[in-house]
Design a protein around this motif. Structure first.
Motif, mmCIF file in Angstrom:
data_model
loop_
_atom_site.group_PDB
_atom_site.id
_atom_site.type_symbol
_atom_site.label_atom_id
_atom_site.label_comp_id
_atom_site.label_asym_id
_atom_site.label_seq_id
_atom_site.Cartn_x
_atom_site.Cartn_y
_atom_site.Cartn_z
ATOM 1 N N CYS A 29 -11.103 5.159 -3.851
ATOM 2 C CA CYS A 29 -10.404 3.952 -4.303
ATOM 3 C C CYS A 29 -10.969 2.736 -3.581
ATOM 4 O O CYS A 29 -11.075 2.724 -2.354
ATOM 5 C CB CYS A 29 -8.905 4.063 -4.045
ATOM 6 S SG CYS A 29 -8.141 5.316 -5.073
ATOM 7 N N CYS A 209 -7.621 3.875 -11.908
ATOM 8 C CA CYS A 209 -8.374 4.954 -11.250
ATOM 9 C C CYS A 209 -8.372 6.216 -12.109
ATOM 10 O O CYS A 209 -9.394 6.888 -12.228
ATOM 11 C CB CYS A 209 -7.806 5.236 -9.861
ATOM 12 S SG CYS A 209 -8.104 3.876 -8.715
ATOM 13 N N HIS A 234 0.254 5.334 -4.829
ATOM 14 C CA HIS A 234 -0.933 5.212 -5.687
ATOM 15 C C HIS A 234 -1.531 6.562 -6.093
ATOM 16 O O HIS A 234 -1.689 6.843 -7.283
ATOM 17 C CB HIS A 234 -1.980 4.328 -4.996
ATOM 18 C CG HIS A 234 -3.199 4.093 -5.821
ATOM 19 N ND1 HIS A 234 -3.139 3.519 -7.079
ATOM 20 C CD2 HIS A 234 -4.509 4.380 -5.609
ATOM 21 C CE1 HIS A 234 -4.361 3.438 -7.586
ATOM 22 N NE2 HIS A 234 -5.218 3.968 -6.714
ATOM 23 N N GLU A 238 -1.597 8.530 -9.661
ATOM 24 C CA GLU A 238 -2.865 8.900 -10.307
ATOM 25 C C GLU A 238 -2.806 10.357 -10.770
ATOM 26 O O GLU A 238 -3.206 10.688 -11.888
ATOM 27 C CB GLU A 238 -4.041 8.760 -9.327
ATOM 28 C CG GLU A 238 -4.578 7.352 -9.183
ATOM 29 C CD GLU A 238 -5.885 7.360 -8.388
ATOM 30 O OE1 GLU A 238 -6.711 8.258 -8.618
ATOM 31 O OE2 GLU A 238 -6.079 6.470 -7.544
HETATM 32 ZN ZN LIG Z 1 -7.170 4.566 -6.861
#
Ligand SMILES: [Zn+2]
Length: 465
Positions: A29, A209, A234, A238
């Motif tokens: 990331c 992402c 996060h 994902e």
């Molecule tokens: Zn990410």
């Protein structure tokens, strides 16, 4: 012997087995580009660059992708404050990110996808999640239906009910459940937006992402990495998005690097102790900053202070002195003395280095091996009779192992981009204060290194001659 790595998903050290033999698909990331990166943001590029280089050293072909979040609330706010266009701000700080990380010895990713280049794939991803009833539209926004995804919380080891009662989840009437998170945001008046089946809007943060991993690397990748702070929400989100869509594991191994403290305090806006990588590279050298970062294990927290950087600088100097002493002796040495015993000793250091690095990329211990090698080299240099071949074997191993960590053991002959920019900045300052002698000196110094300057209406441009 194989590489072992700590998998944040299983909370265990595991033997690394790639999906395809000899190949590694890796995603890290990247930053939201609205400012220069601070030193905390500089740690992931450095440590995962080390991981990438080490895997390559161990014979893997690594496909490495890292994104730029180039549209986001923070960028929109920064652009508004600066009175600039959102894309101009993002482009500028993407360039600065490349300058800073390049100075820090970080190789560019195979691809640095940007959100604004991935909009069709993101819209498609969200539409498919709606089709599968993992997402729903609500007033032009689209949310992920968290409770429908079994396994939500598996990365951060949190039960969904604990999360629901957690204080950080706010009630929002647009959501069916407070835990649902946004995939697509309806555009506010005057904001940058794209057309979608749900009206004008832009992607939420997490979805980029998932869309980029799928687009560039496929449904399942080997390693997904990032800072520890990204673990929740996060990375958890994902996983939910990607696995809900594909029904497959998103990443077999998850890696998270530790935090950076400044003088033993957490970096925070309220403490005003943000240190920009851009500044620290100029105060200390970029090579020292990289070396310092790698003297800690990537999962350990790391404390940053001028004193500690000074210590790292001395350490690096010790290694450099050993190498230059070996090189110096090489010019005057004939081929005397015992050799085989020394060759055996030297190759032992290489084995130890690999053993340490195989153990969850322990660069801290890897660097200790370099110090031990320097001690041994100095011991050898005290022998009355030395052999050119042994001296060369020491030098070759220093180059090989330091090369894996991208630590520079020679006095820099070639200037790095960041150093060139810094000299150009100093030249601009000199010219501003009408110190033309100094300005000319810097121009000449750069010319000697093959860097040509061109003064244009937009400022100074440079190129390698
Ligand atoms: Zn990410």
């Amino acid at each position: 012997m194989a590489v072992q790595l700590y998998n944040s998903l299983t909370k265990k050290k595991e033997t690394f087995v790639p999906i395809e033999e000899g190949k590694v698909k890796m995603y890290v990331c990247g930053p939201t580009v609205y400012n220069y990166i601070h030193i905390g943001n500089a740690r992931p590029p450095i440590v995962y660059d080390m991981v990438r280089r080490y895997l390559e050293y161990r014979g893997y072909e690594v496909e490495f992708i890292s994104n730029f979040t180039d549209v986001d609330d923070k960028i929109i706010r920064a652009a508004h404050e600066l009175g600039e266009d959102v894309f101009a701000v993002a482009n500028r700080f993407i360039e600065e990110y490349h300058n800073d990380t390049c100075a820090l010895g970080v190789k560019k990713a195979d691809k640095h996808p940007r959100v604004t280049e991935t909009i069709p794939e993101i819209i498609d991803f969200v539409a498919k999640l709606i089709e599968k009833e993992y997402a729903y539209e609500s007033g032009g926004d689209v949310y992920f239906r968290t409770k429908k995804f079994e396994g939500y919380g598996k990365l951060s080891s949190q039960a969904i009910d604990d999360l629901r009662s957690g204080a950080r989840i706010e009630v929002d009437e647009r959501k069916e459940d407070p835990l649902d998170f946004v995939l697509w945001k309806a555009a506010k008046e005057g904001e940058v937006s794209w057309e979608s089946p749900w009206g004008h809007g832009r992607p939420g943060w997490h979805i980029e992402c998932s869309a980029m991993v799928k687009k560039y690397l496929g449904d399942t990748i080997d390693i997904h990495a990032g800072g520890k702070d990204l673990s929740f929400p996060h990375h958890e989100n994902e996983i939910a998005q990607s696995e809900a869509l594909t029904g497959k594991t998103m990443a077999n191994y998850w890696m998270h690097n530790g935090f950076i403290n400044i003088n033993n305090e957490k970096m925070s806006k309220s403490l005003g102790n943000f240190v920009l990588a851009h500044d620290i590279i100029r105060q200390h050298s970029a090579e020292v900053v990289r070396f310092f970062m790698l003297t800690a294990h990537y999962r350990s927290p790391i404390n940053f202070s001028d004193e500690l950087l000074e210590g790292a600088k001395n350490g690096l100097e010790r290694l450099r002195t050993a190498v230059s002493s070996l090189e110096h002796r090489l010019t005057e040495s004939a081929d005397y003395g015992e050799k085989e015993q020394w060759f055996a000793k030297i190759s032992q250091f290489k084995e130890t280095f690999i053993k340490e690095m195989d153990d969850d990329f322990n660069s801290a211990n890897g660097i200790s091996v370099l110090f031990d090698l320097a001690k041994e080299a100095n011991r050898y240099l005290r022998e009355e009779q030395t052999s050119k071949q042994v001296l060369q074997a020491f030098i070759d191993l220093f180059d090989e192992l330091a090369g894996v960590l991208a630590i520079e053991l020679r006095d820099q002959v070639e200037l790095l981009d960041g150093e060139i920019e810094s000299l150009i900045e100093q030249r601009n300052e000199a010219r501003k204060s009408r110190d033309f002698k100094r300005a000319d000196e810097i121009r000449d110094q750069l010319k000697e290194q093959g860097i040509l300057l061109e003064d244009t209406a937009q400022g100074v441009r440079w190129k390698r001659g």
